[in-house]
Design a protein around this motif. Sequence first.
Motif, PDB file in Angstrom:
ATOM      1  N   PHE A   1       1.508  -5.140   1.919  1.00 27.01           N
ATOM      2  CA  PHE A   1       0.884  -4.251   2.909  1.00 27.01           C
ATOM      3  C   PHE A   1      -0.612  -4.106   2.642  1.00 27.01           C
ATOM      4  O   PHE A   1      -1.422  -4.074   3.566  1.00 27.01           O
ATOM      5  CB  PHE A   1       1.556  -2.877   2.879  1.00 27.01           C
ATOM      6  CG  PHE A   1       2.946  -2.861   3.452  1.00 27.01           C
ATOM      7  CD1 PHE A   1       3.521  -4.006   3.970  1.00 27.01           C
ATOM      8  CD2 PHE A   1       3.677  -1.683   3.481  1.00 27.01           C
ATOM      9  CE1 PHE A   1       4.802  -3.990   4.505  1.00 27.01           C
ATOM     10  CE2 PHE A   1       4.941  -1.648   4.018  1.00 27.01           C
ATOM     11  CZ  PHE A   1       5.520  -2.796   4.522  1.00 27.01           C
ATOM     12  N   MET A   2      -0.969  -3.998   1.345  1.00 24.68           N
ATOM     13  CA  MET A   2      -2.376  -3.855   0.981  1.00 24.68           C
ATOM     14  C   MET A   2      -3.188  -5.066   1.431  1.00 24.68           C
ATOM     15  O   MET A   2      -4.299  -4.929   1.956  1.00 24.68           O
ATOM     16  CB  MET A   2      -2.495  -3.654  -0.534  1.00 24.68           C
ATOM     17  CG  MET A   2      -3.911  -3.388  -1.039  1.00 24.68           C
ATOM     18  SD  MET A   2      -4.887  -4.901  -1.358  1.00 24.68           S
ATOM     19  CE  MET A   2      -3.959  -5.602  -2.723  1.00 24.68           C
ATOM     20  N   LEU A   3      -2.604  -6.261   1.256  1.00 21.33           N
ATOM     21  CA  LEU A   3      -3.301  -7.472   1.688  1.00 21.33           C
ATOM     22  C   LEU A   3      -3.499  -7.490   3.197  1.00 21.33           C
ATOM     23  O   LEU A   3      -4.558  -7.913   3.692  1.00 21.33           O
ATOM     24  CB  LEU A   3      -2.524  -8.714   1.245  1.00 21.33           C
ATOM     25  CG  LEU A   3      -2.493  -9.021  -0.258  1.00 21.33           C
ATOM     26  CD1 LEU A   3      -1.655 -10.267  -0.529  1.00 21.33           C
ATOM     27  CD2 LEU A   3      -3.898  -9.204  -0.808  1.00 21.33           C
ATOM     28  N   TRP A   4      -2.490  -7.049   3.938  1.00 21.90           N
ATOM     29  CA  TRP A   4      -2.616  -7.051   5.394  1.00 21.90           C
ATOM     30  C   TRP A   4      -3.610  -5.993   5.883  1.00 21.90           C
ATOM     31  O   TRP A   4      -4.213  -6.151   6.943  1.00 21.90           O
ATOM     32  CB  TRP A   4      -1.251  -6.836   6.035  1.00 21.90           C
ATOM     33  CG  TRP A   4      -0.359  -8.043   5.918  1.00 21.90           C
ATOM     34  CD1 TRP A   4      -0.750  -9.331   5.729  1.00 21.90           C
ATOM     35  CD2 TRP A   4       1.066  -8.061   5.971  1.00 21.90           C
ATOM     36  NE1 TRP A   4       0.328 -10.161   5.672  1.00 21.90           N
ATOM     37  CE2 TRP A   4       1.472  -9.428   5.816  1.00 21.90           C
ATOM     38  CE3 TRP A   4       2.045  -7.099   6.130  1.00 21.90           C
ATOM     39  CZ2 TRP A   4       2.810  -9.816   5.822  1.00 21.90           C
ATOM     40  CZ3 TRP A   4       3.373  -7.481   6.151  1.00 21.90           C
ATOM     41  CH2 TRP A   4       3.747  -8.824   5.999  1.00 21.90           C
ATOM     42  N   GLU A   5      -3.765  -4.939   5.116  1.00 22.35           N
ATOM     43  CA  GLU A   5      -4.719  -3.898   5.480  1.00 22.35           C
ATOM     44  C   GLU A   5      -6.148  -4.299   5.076  1.00 22.35           C
ATOM     45  O   GLU A   5      -7.120  -3.858   5.686  1.00 22.35           O
ATOM     46  CB  GLU A   5      -4.353  -2.579   4.793  1.00 22.35           C
ATOM     47  CG  GLU A   5      -3.135  -1.884   5.385  1.00 22.35           C
ATOM     48  CD  GLU A   5      -3.425  -1.302   6.751  1.00 22.35           C
ATOM     49  OE1 GLU A   5      -4.316  -0.432   6.876  1.00 22.35           O
ATOM     50  OE2 GLU A   5      -2.768  -1.747   7.726  1.00 22.35           O
ATOM     51  N   GLN A   6      -6.250  -5.129   4.065  1.00 24.46           N
ATOM     52  CA  GLN A   6      -7.558  -5.512   3.542  1.00 24.46           C
ATOM     53  C   GLN A   6      -8.159  -6.660   4.342  1.00 24.46           C
ATOM     54  O   GLN A   6      -7.447  -7.554   4.809  1.00 24.46           O
ATOM     55  CB  GLN A   6      -7.393  -5.931   2.071  1.00 24.46           C
ATOM     56  CG  GLN A   6      -8.664  -6.348   1.382  1.00 24.46           C
ATOM     57  CD  GLN A   6      -8.430  -6.617  -0.089  1.00 24.46           C
ATOM     58  OE1 GLN A   6      -8.367  -5.706  -0.893  1.00 24.46           O
ATOM     59  NE2 GLN A   6      -8.289  -7.897  -0.447  1.00 24.46           N
ATOM     60  N   ASP A   7      -9.436  -6.636   4.521  1.00 22.53           N
ATOM     61  CA  ASP A   7     -10.131  -7.722   5.198  1.00 22.53           C
ATOM     62  C   ASP A   7     -10.063  -8.990   4.344  1.00 22.53           C
ATOM     63  O   ASP A   7     -10.184  -8.939   3.114  1.00 22.53           O
ATOM     64  CB  ASP A   7     -11.582  -7.334   5.449  1.00 22.53           C
ATOM     65  CG  ASP A   7     -12.288  -8.323   6.360  1.00 22.53           C
ATOM     66  OD1 ASP A   7     -12.738  -9.371   5.858  1.00 22.53           O
ATOM     67  OD2 ASP A   7     -12.376  -8.041   7.573  1.00 22.53           O
ATOM     68  N   ARG A   8      -9.881 -10.135   4.995  1.00 24.72           N
ATOM     69  CA  ARG A   8      -9.763 -11.400   4.270  1.00 24.72           C
ATOM     70  C   ARG A   8     -11.003 -11.707   3.432  1.00 24.72           C
ATOM     71  O   ARG A   8     -10.921 -12.317   2.373  1.00 24.72           O
ATOM     72  CB  ARG A   8      -9.527 -12.547   5.256  1.00 24.72           C
ATOM     73  CG  ARG A   8      -8.143 -12.581   5.873  1.00 24.72           C
ATOM     74  CD  ARG A   8      -8.013 -13.710   6.871  1.00 24.72           C
ATOM     75  NE  ARG A   8      -6.667 -13.795   7.407  1.00 24.72           N
ATOM     76  CZ  ARG A   8      -5.697 -14.547   6.899  1.00 24.72           C
ATOM     77  NH1 ARG A   8      -5.951 -15.294   5.831  1.00 24.72           N
ATOM     78  NH2 ARG A   8      -4.503 -14.575   7.444  1.00 24.72           N
ATOM     79  N   ASP A   9     -12.164 -11.277   3.921  1.00 26.58           N
ATOM     80  CA  ASP A   9     -13.405 -11.569   3.201  1.00 26.58           C
ATOM     81  C   ASP A   9     -13.493 -10.825   1.880  1.00 26.58           C
ATOM     82  O   ASP A   9     -14.297 -11.180   1.015  1.00 26.58           O
ATOM     83  CB  ASP A   9     -14.610 -11.206   4.073  1.00 26.58           C
ATOM     84  CG  ASP A   9     -14.701 -12.081   5.316  1.00 26.58           C
ATOM     85  OD1 ASP A   9     -14.177 -13.216   5.280  1.00 26.58           O
ATOM     86  OD2 ASP A   9     -15.279 -11.626   6.324  1.00 26.58           O
TER      87      ASP A   9
END
Length: 370
Positions: free
Chosen positions: A328-336
């Motif tokens: 979930f944290m990865l999906w909330e975080q911007d890819r950059d």
Amino acid sequence: DFLKWAHVLYREVKHQEYLTELGISGIFSRENQNRATWVTFTLAIVINLLFLSYYTYKDADPQVVKSEPLSAINAFNVIQLTVAAFVLIQNVVVRSPVIYQGLEADGYSQFYAILYTACDPMTMYFALYLVLSFFGLFLADYYLPFLLLDLVAKNATTRDILNAVVLPRKQLIMTIVLAVFVNYIYSYYYFLLFRDNIGGIWGDGVYPGDNDCKTLWGCFKFMMCYSLRQGGGAGDVMNLNIDSQWIADSSYHLIVSIMLLNIVFGIIIDTFSSLRAAKLERLADTTEVCFICGIDKQVFDRASPEPDGFQTHITVDHNMWNYMYYIFMLWEQDRDDDDGLEQFVRRAIDRDEIIWFPLHKAKRLDQAAT
């Protein structure tokens, strides 16, 4: 499967977050929906218990005569209809948007996404429950006993009982078709040779078989109706004798009453046993194997210097929900903003891979070994 459900749960979390922003999450939630379904089930039991206690005939019309229980039934029906409507609204507000978003993410068009969301089995079930409650209140009481079948939706054991009949349906259908054909063959020969012996065991034409076997069709229906219900088969609905009829009576009892009917029962029992064994296997895999690394419980219990080492491992080391939160944290975080590790995990998730899981590895075991 874990990654698939991660997408589902993430959409549900985001939707619940949206409901929180609207200030209605205290009303519309899974917990409230579940509580409401138990209220409707309890009301269905109470209403049918009142039917059982007070239902009678008056002027050739079955009804509840006494005013006090009738008033209570009507009040419970109104409450049940209201709560059933609330359950359906809960489902539409809480579950349907998540289903719709998932269908859109899978590439469905807006029209088909709406159509498939409306045809979701649980949505249709709650809608049917509401319709039956409405009919029971405004049309007739005989719709209300069907609401007791809500137990099937609430209990896994009752679902297994139904699945024991539904899953082997092809085998059961073909066995029943074979039984019907065999029964027809016996009906044909009983009609030709022994029709005058039908019904006499009850004496003086009291039993309807005397008239039912005037035609082959009537004799076939007679055999299907009465012979299959008797423990001894056709012989139980015939005059008893030990002439040539004994061969037909005995073979019918062995082939139809014992073999074919017990094959049907055996298929059902075998399927139920298989479902129970599969359920126990899933339970053992859930409670005795680490979901993340796949190592058995006994390995951690033996390696740990403290009691219940497996519980410590799945709580501290490989907590399944911590992995879900990380996704979930990865999906909330911007890819950059991803670092190297996060970028690697994100790409693996995008490919539905779990190579980033510590499969068959655990630091706790390495530390214990040293």
